[in-house]
Design a protein around this motif. Structure first.
Motif, short mmCIF file in Angstrom:
data_model
loop_
_atom_site.label_atom_id
_atom_site.label_comp_id
_atom_site.label_asym_id
_atom_site.label_seq_id
_atom_site.Cartn_x
_atom_site.Cartn_y
_atom_site.Cartn_z
N LEU A 199 -61.59 126.44 40.19
CA LEU A 199 -60.91 126.97 39.00
C LEU A 199 -59.39 126.84 39.12
O LEU A 199 -58.68 127.07 38.14
N ASN A 200 -58.89 126.49 40.28
CA ASN A 200 -57.45 126.47 40.51
C ASN A 200 -56.91 125.05 40.69
O ASN A 200 -57.52 124.21 41.34
N ILE A 201 -55.75 124.81 40.08
CA ILE A 201 -54.97 123.61 40.39
C ILE A 201 -53.57 124.04 40.81
O ILE A 201 -53.13 125.15 40.49
N ALA A 202 -52.87 123.16 41.50
CA ALA A 202 -51.50 123.43 41.92
C ALA A 202 -50.53 123.12 40.78
O ALA A 202 -50.75 122.18 40.01
N ASP A 229 -47.72 121.65 40.93
CA ASP A 229 -47.21 120.28 41.09
C ASP A 229 -48.18 119.26 40.49
O ASP A 229 -47.75 118.23 39.96
N PHE A 230 -49.48 119.54 40.61
CA PHE A 230 -50.45 118.62 40.02
C PHE A 230 -50.39 118.67 38.50
O PHE A 230 -50.44 117.62 37.84
N LEU A 231 -50.27 119.87 37.94
CA LEU A 231 -50.13 119.98 36.49
C LEU A 231 -48.90 119.20 36.03
O LEU A 231 -48.95 118.46 35.03
N ASP A 232 -47.81 119.33 36.74
CA ASP A 232 -46.59 118.61 36.40
C ASP A 232 -46.82 117.09 36.44
O ASP A 232 -46.40 116.36 35.54
N ALA A 233 -47.52 116.62 37.47
CA ALA A 233 -47.78 115.18 37.60
C ALA A 233 -48.66 114.67 36.45
O ALA A 233 -48.44 113.58 35.92
N VAL A 234 -49.65 115.45 36.06
CA VAL A 234 -50.53 115.07 34.95
C VAL A 234 -49.74 114.95 33.65
O VAL A 234 -49.87 113.98 32.91
N LEU A 235 -48.90 115.95 33.39
CA LEU A 235 -48.13 115.93 32.14
C LEU A 235 -47.11 114.80 32.13
O LEU A 235 -46.88 114.16 31.09
N CYS A 236 -46.50 114.53 33.28
CA CYS A 236 -45.57 113.39 33.37
C CYS A 236 -46.29 112.08 33.05
O CYS A 236 -45.78 111.23 32.30
N ASP A 237 -47.47 111.91 33.62
CA ASP A 237 -48.22 110.69 33.40
C ASP A 237 -48.64 110.56 31.94
O ASP A 237 -48.56 109.46 31.36
N MET A 238 -49.07 111.65 31.34
CA MET A 238 -49.49 111.60 29.94
C MET A 238 -48.31 111.27 29.03
O MET A 238 -48.44 110.46 28.09
N LYS A 239 -47.16 111.86 29.29
CA LYS A 239 -45.97 111.56 28.48
C LYS A 239 -45.60 110.08 28.61
O LYS A 239 -45.25 109.43 27.61
N ALA A 240 -45.69 109.57 29.82
CA ALA A 240 -45.34 108.16 30.04
C ALA A 240 -46.28 107.23 29.30
O ALA A 240 -45.89 106.09 28.95
N VAL A 281 -59.17 120.22 33.63
CA VAL A 281 -58.21 119.89 34.68
C VAL A 281 -58.41 120.94 35.77
O VAL A 281 -57.91 122.06 35.66
N ASN A 282 -59.19 120.58 36.77
CA ASN A 282 -59.59 121.59 37.75
C ASN A 282 -59.44 121.10 39.18
O ASN A 282 -59.07 119.95 39.43
N GLY A 283 -59.74 121.99 40.11
CA GLY A 283 -59.49 121.71 41.51
C GLY A 283 -60.33 120.60 42.10
O GLY A 283 -60.03 120.12 43.20
N ARG A 284 -61.39 120.20 41.42
CA ARG A 284 -62.23 119.12 41.94
C ARG A 284 -61.61 117.75 41.68
O ARG A 284 -62.02 116.77 42.29
N TYR A 285 -60.69 117.69 40.74
CA TYR A 285 -60.17 116.39 40.30
C TYR A 285 -58.65 116.34 40.41
O TYR A 285 -57.97 115.89 39.50
N GLN A 286 -58.09 116.79 41.50
CA GLN A 286 -56.63 116.83 41.59
C GLN A 286 -56.06 115.47 42.00
O GLN A 286 -55.38 115.34 43.02
N ALA A 331 -55.18 109.84 38.66
CA ALA A 331 -56.08 108.76 38.25
C ALA A 331 -57.37 109.29 37.66
O ALA A 331 -57.94 108.69 36.73
N HIS A 332 -57.88 110.41 38.19
CA HIS A 332 -59.10 111.01 37.64
C HIS A 332 -58.85 111.47 36.20
O HIS A 332 -59.68 111.22 35.31
N ILE A 333 -57.75 112.16 35.97
CA ILE A 333 -57.46 112.66 34.63
C ILE A 333 -57.24 111.50 33.66
O ILE A 333 -57.72 111.51 32.52
N ARG A 334 -56.56 110.47 34.13
CA ARG A 334 -56.32 109.29 33.29
C ARG A 334 -57.65 108.65 32.88
O ARG A 334 -57.82 108.23 31.74
N THR A 335 -58.60 108.60 33.82
CA THR A 335 -59.91 108.03 33.51
C THR A 335 -60.63 108.87 32.47
O THR A 335 -61.22 108.34 31.52
#
Length: 352
Positions: free
Chosen positions: A55-58, A60-71, A321-326, A329-333
């Motif tokens: 149930l937890n993500i870091a 920094d990972f949330l930040d990386a996901v949002l950066c990638d999505m914006k890009a 967006v959870n702790g199993r998929y930090q 590349a997983h989120i992008r897929t």
């Protein structure tokens, strides 16, 4: 919470990722947008190896996901705007809206600063009874019970059952057994009483996880005043609506909106079904959410948003967006849409 469908989603994700299907399939299955689903966002979880660590993500990972999505051209919008874009056929480019279930305190202290940097709106789904202490974070209480003891004595309809918790593997199995018992063997309305008996026998305070990790009403009022934040409903008691009689399920939906308006002075326009999987959301629940006046309702069904969802606003899918998929590349897929039919028996749009 243990999720039986997670293995299927993980298999679908890995198949898509390692075969290179995602970029090839995106023009066909990519959809118009996505609803991201969060729970906890913290760099310092209380139990980093606990059964509920997924149930937890870091942050920094949330930040990386949002950066990638914006890009990659995503625009972050409110849930109201996401609904409006669906109604208009999704003609304004790729969009995403972010949601968080249960009102964990770290949504305020650790997730919100990340979202502010990206100007990304957030909808937090609140179950009033969890905030007031009239309901429990039972999945965390179960983790405490199993973690403390060598054995657990469980009263069932078939008699007394002794559950072995003496090894890590047996603790995992014990968690699964208690989850099954509390979500299938006992009535939703009786779950709390059964949980408290188990907690007392193990010397566990069943209210401690809730107090430690969830926001209180003052904190919810403060975050509700933030320009990026919308407060939605998560029913009153976080019950599985499908396991309730119709009138009780209706009250869970209507009373949640009334209680939230009383506490924060804002009407909840959106809601999330507790658990949100196929055994918790059906045609009746979707009809009740619509009848209760919510503009949208989200499930935990996996999927991207397509224009067809404009006709199914009370059965919307989300990308977890959870702790199993930090891994970004997983989120992008998942956002490519290729895992949507793989996780939903070939369907791109699941209405219930």
């Amino acid at each position: 919470m243990i999720d039986g469908g997670e293995a299927i989603r993980k298999l679908a994700l890995n198949v898509a990722r390692f075969t290179g299907l995602a970029p090839l399939a995106r023009p066909l299955v990519g959809g118009v947008g996505a609803i991201l689903m969060l729970h906890r966002v913290t760099a310092n979880p209380e139990k980093p190896l606990g059964i509920n660590r997924h149930l937890n993500i870091a942050p920094d990972f949330l930040d990386a996901v949002l950066c990638d999505m914006k890009a990659r051209g995503y625009e972050f919008v409110t849930l109201d705007e996401a609904v409006e874009r669906l109604r208009k056929g999704g003609k304004t480019g790729q969009f995403a809206t972010i949601t968080a279930d249960d009102a964990y305190r770290d949504n305020f202290t650790e997730a919100l600063p990340v979202l502010e940097r990206h100007r990304a709106p957030l909808t937090i789904y609140v179950a009033p009874a969890l905030i007031s202490g009239d309901a429990d974070l039972w999945w965390d209480v179960v983790d405490e019970i199993v973690g403390k003891g060598e054995t657990i004595s469980l009263e069932t309809r078939r008699g007394r059952e002794t559950i072995d918790c003496s090894t890590p593997a047996k603790k995992f199995a014990a968690n699964a057994r208690l989850h099954e018992h509390l979500t299938a063997d006992v009535r939703e309305e009786d779950q709390r009483q059964v949980l408290h008996v188990l907690a007392r026998s193990s010397g566990i305070d069943p209210d401690a996880p809730r107090r430690k990790t969830l926001m209180d009403w003052d904190e919810i009022r403060r975050i509700a005043a933030h320009p990026l934040v919308t407060i939605g409903a998560h029913t009153v008691h976080h019950y599985n609506l499908m396991r309730l009689d119709e009138e009780t399920a209706r009250r869970e939906l209507t009373d949640a909106a009334r209680m939230l308006e009383s506490e924060i002075g804002q009407k909840a326009r959106h809601m999330a079904y507790p658990y949100g999987y196929v055994g918790a959301v059906g045609e009746r629940e979707v009809a009740l959410a619509r009848e209760a006046g919510y503009a949208s309702a989200v499930t935990t069904r996996h999927g991207v948003l397509r224009t067809e969802h404009a006709g199914h606003l009370h059965a919307l899918p989300r990308i977890s967006v959870n702790g199993r998929y930090q891994r970004v590349a997983h989120i992008r897929t998942m956002l490519s849409g290729v895992t949507t039919p793989l996780a939903n028996a070939g369907k791109m749009v699941v209405t219930v």
